[in-house]
Design a protein around this motif. Structure first.
Motif, PDB file in Angstrom:
ATOM      1  N   TYR A 173       4.655  -0.872  -5.165  1.00 22.12           N
ATOM      2  CA  TYR A 173       4.102  -1.327  -3.880  1.00 22.12           C
ATOM      3  C   TYR A 173       2.628  -0.923  -3.750  1.00 22.12           C
ATOM      4  O   TYR A 173       2.187  -0.344  -2.762  1.00 22.12           O
ATOM      5  CB  TYR A 173       4.933  -0.840  -2.684  1.00 22.12           C
ATOM      6  CG  TYR A 173       5.424   0.602  -2.710  1.00 22.12           C
ATOM      7  CD1 TYR A 173       4.646   1.647  -2.220  1.00 22.12           C
ATOM      8  CD2 TYR A 173       6.698   0.904  -3.197  1.00 22.12           C
ATOM      9  CE1 TYR A 173       5.094   2.943  -2.220  1.00 22.12           C
ATOM     10  CE2 TYR A 173       7.168   2.213  -3.205  1.00 22.12           C
ATOM     11  CZ  TYR A 173       6.353   3.237  -2.716  1.00 22.12           C
ATOM     12  OH  TYR A 173       6.810   4.542  -2.729  1.00 22.12           O
ATOM     13  N   GLY A 174       1.872  -1.254  -4.789  1.00 18.01           N
ATOM     14  CA  GLY A 174       0.479  -0.828  -4.866  1.00 18.01           C
ATOM     15  C   GLY A 174      -0.476  -1.661  -4.034  1.00 18.01           C
ATOM     16  O   GLY A 174      -0.266  -2.853  -3.794  1.00 18.01           O
ATOM     17  N   LYS A 199      -7.937  -9.618   1.959  1.00 19.06           N
ATOM     18  CA  LYS A 199      -7.199  -9.817   3.208  1.00 19.06           C
ATOM     19  C   LYS A 199      -5.760  -9.349   3.142  1.00 19.06           C
ATOM     20  O   LYS A 199      -5.144  -9.063   4.178  1.00 19.06           O
ATOM     21  CB  LYS A 199      -7.254 -11.290   3.617  1.00 19.06           C
ATOM     22  CG  LYS A 199      -6.465 -12.245   2.727  1.00 19.06           C
ATOM     23  CD  LYS A 199      -6.496 -13.649   3.307  1.00 19.06           C
ATOM     24  CE  LYS A 199      -5.659 -14.628   2.495  1.00 19.06           C
ATOM     25  NZ  LYS A 199      -5.651 -15.971   3.099  1.00 19.06           N
ATOM     26  N   PHE A 200      -5.176  -9.250   1.934  1.00 23.74           N
ATOM     27  CA  PHE A 200      -3.795  -8.786   1.809  1.00 23.74           C
ATOM     28  C   PHE A 200      -3.704  -7.286   1.576  1.00 23.74           C
ATOM     29  O   PHE A 200      -2.623  -6.727   1.502  1.00 23.74           O
ATOM     30  CB  PHE A 200      -3.088  -9.519   0.664  1.00 23.74           C
ATOM     31  CG  PHE A 200      -2.872 -10.977   0.926  1.00 23.74           C
ATOM     32  CD1 PHE A 200      -2.044 -11.398   1.961  1.00 23.74           C
ATOM     33  CD2 PHE A 200      -3.497 -11.931   0.147  1.00 23.74           C
ATOM     34  CE1 PHE A 200      -1.843 -12.746   2.214  1.00 23.74           C
ATOM     35  CE2 PHE A 200      -3.303 -13.287   0.384  1.00 23.74           C
ATOM     36  CZ  PHE A 200      -2.483 -13.698   1.429  1.00 23.74           C
ATOM     37  N   THR A 246       9.715  -7.415  -0.153  1.00 22.22           N
ATOM     38  CA  THR A 246       9.102  -8.484   0.631  1.00 22.22           C
ATOM     39  C   THR A 246       8.998  -8.111   2.106  1.00 22.22           C
ATOM     40  O   THR A 246       8.246  -8.749   2.849  1.00 22.22           O
ATOM     41  CB  THR A 246       9.895  -9.793   0.489  1.00 22.22           C
ATOM     42  OG1 THR A 246      11.229  -9.603   0.966  1.00 22.22           O
ATOM     43  CG2 THR A 246       9.937 -10.240  -0.968  1.00 22.22           C
ATOM     44  N   GLU A 247       9.725  -7.086   2.542  1.00 22.96           N
ATOM     45  CA  GLU A 247       9.667  -6.629   3.934  1.00 22.96           C
ATOM     46  C   GLU A 247       8.544  -5.624   4.189  1.00 22.96           C
ATOM     47  O   GLU A 247       8.332  -5.229   5.337  1.00 22.96           O
ATOM     48  CB  GLU A 247      10.993  -5.982   4.335  1.00 22.96           C
ATOM     49  CG  GLU A 247      12.124  -6.953   4.578  1.00 22.96           C
ATOM     50  CD  GLU A 247      13.369  -6.271   5.121  1.00 22.96           C
ATOM     51  OE1 GLU A 247      14.244  -6.964   5.666  1.00 22.96           O
ATOM     52  OE2 GLU A 247      13.473  -5.018   4.999  1.00 22.96           O
ATOM     53  N   ASP A 248       7.868  -5.188   3.157  1.00 23.85           N
ATOM     54  CA  ASP A 248       6.830  -4.165   3.304  1.00 23.85           C
ATOM     55  C   ASP A 248       5.781  -4.633   4.318  1.00 23.85           C
ATOM     56  O   ASP A 248       5.066  -5.605   4.084  1.00 23.85           O
ATOM     57  CB  ASP A 248       6.174  -3.901   1.946  1.00 23.85           C
ATOM     58  CG  ASP A 248       5.313  -2.643   1.930  1.00 23.85           C
ATOM     59  OD1 ASP A 248       4.708  -2.327   2.963  1.00 23.85           O
ATOM     60  OD2 ASP A 248       5.245  -1.992   0.871  1.00 23.85           O
ATOM     61  N   ASP A 249       5.699  -3.942   5.454  1.00 19.98           N
ATOM     62  CA  ASP A 249       4.746  -4.343   6.494  1.00 19.98           C
ATOM     63  C   ASP A 249       3.520  -3.435   6.530  1.00 19.98           C
ATOM     64  O   ASP A 249       2.719  -3.491   7.465  1.00 19.98           O
ATOM     65  CB  ASP A 249       5.414  -4.385   7.872  1.00 19.98           C
ATOM     66  CG  ASP A 249       5.952  -3.024   8.316  1.00 19.98           C
ATOM     67  OD1 ASP A 249       5.832  -2.046   7.546  1.00 19.98           O
ATOM     68  OD2 ASP A 249       6.487  -2.937   9.443  1.00 19.98           O
ATOM     69  N   CYS A 250       3.374  -2.603   5.492  1.00 17.88           N
ATOM     70  CA  CYS A 250       2.205  -1.732   5.380  1.00 17.88           C
ATOM     71  C   CYS A 250       1.263  -2.240   4.301  1.00 17.88           C
ATOM     72  O   CYS A 250       0.064  -2.409   4.536  1.00 17.88           O
ATOM     73  CB  CYS A 250       2.650  -0.301   5.069  1.00 17.88           C
ATOM     74  SG  CYS A 250       1.294   0.877   4.903  1.00 17.88           S
ATOM     75  N   VAL A 251       1.824  -2.499   3.122  1.00 16.57           N
ATOM     76  CA  VAL A 251       1.071  -3.091   2.012  1.00 16.57           C
ATOM     77  C   VAL A 251       1.761  -4.401   1.653  1.00 16.57           C
ATOM     78  O   VAL A 251       2.914  -4.407   1.217  1.00 16.57           O
ATOM     79  CB  VAL A 251       1.016  -2.161   0.796  1.00 16.57           C
ATOM     80  CG1 VAL A 251       0.315  -2.849  -0.375  1.00 16.57           C
ATOM     81  CG2 VAL A 251       0.300  -0.860   1.150  1.00 16.57           C
TER      82      VAL A 251
END
Length: 284
Positions: A156-157, A163-164, A203-208
């Motif tokens: 999760y780098g 922008k992402f 795919t749920e990662d809302d930080c990175v």
């Protein structure tokens, strides 16, 4: 077990200039007395934390997982709240140190990998692509040739500073310099010589954003760099090795626990690339 702490600035005789990081914690197998092991692969662990802190959950628990599979493991304590080039030079020093100390630790010099999480993934991604950066060459001289990892595992780098990417991570490593964000953004720096990469993300990662890993994997494909990408449907940011110690509860929900397979997948990918303990022979 060999447990040591190495001051990389002292080892390379470089001025520290107030930098707080640049230390390497070593967790290595002792020399066997009953079974002779010729050499082992090495894993450099680079925790995340947005360049504001170092995540304990992404340090020793990760090193322990790879140590248990025969790796000599090293955890990088890099400088925080310090912009480029210091953290990148420290990561380069770590890989070079492992190779320069290969005989002492019985490490295979051609099988030195690095694993990074979140902001640590950003640092590993930079090292995998910018190992020949002028700042590294200036600091290490000829020893800069030893800085390229033979493979990287990117968890999760923050592999894009666009922008992402993660704003805090991007601002800390660049000092907010927009031009530097483009120059250092790992997915824009991939070339045919970049380190082979194993990536995983949820795919749920809302930080990175998961797009960071997708963009980096696509860049590897376009450049002809060996890459393997695993996307898991569920899970928050910062899952680490997904055991009770790092999760905080004895029972981990199945939707998260199934993601722990990333460790086994990364090990099999590394083994496919030759990362394994070499030639055990019975002692006489």
């Amino acid at each position: 077990m060999i447990c040591e702490k190495v001051d990389l600035y002292d080892f390379f005789a470089l001025p520290r200039e107030g930098r707080t990081g640049g230390y390497l914690a070593v967790f290595a197998h002792e020399k066997e007395t009953e079974i002779s092991v010729r050499e082992r692969p090495a894993m450099l662990v680079v925790p995340g934390g947005g360049y504001n802190m170092l995540s304990e959950r992404e340090a020793e628990p990760v090193a322990t997982a790879y140590y248990a599979q025969g790796f000599q493991t090293f955890i990088l304590d890099y400088s925080l709240q310090t912009a480029y080039p210091a953290p990148l030079i420290e990561a380069a020093m770590a890989v070079a140190y492992i190779r320069l100390s290969a005989e002492a630790y019985r490490v295979n010099k051609s099988h030195v990998a690095a694993i990074g999480f979140s902001a640590g993934g950003n640092l590993c991604g930079m090292l995998a692509t910018l190992f020949a950066d002028d700042a590294i060459k200036k600091a290490l001289g000829k020893r800069a040739e030893l800085a390229r990892p033979d493979a990287v595992v990117l968890a999760y780098g923050v592999l894009s500073l666009g922008k992402f990417g993660h704003t805090g991570t991007a601002d800390n490593i660049t000092g907010g310099d927009e031009a530097l964000k483009k120059r250092l953004s790992p997915e824009l720096c991939v070339t045919k010589d970049s380190s082979p990469a194993f990536l995983w993300h949820t795919t749920e990662d809302d930080c990175v954003s998961v797009q960071c890993s997708v963009l980096y994997a696509n860049a590897c494909l376009e450049a002809g760099v060996p890459v393997e990408l695993h996307l898991f449907e569920q899970g928050r940011h910062g899952l680490s090795v997904l055991n009770a110690d790092v999760h905080g509860t004895a029972e981990i929900p199945f939707a998260l626990a199934r993601n722990a397979v990333w460790i086994e997948l990364s090990l099999s990918w590394l083994k496919m690339r030759g990362f394994e303990v070499r030639e055990k022979t019975e002692a006489k």
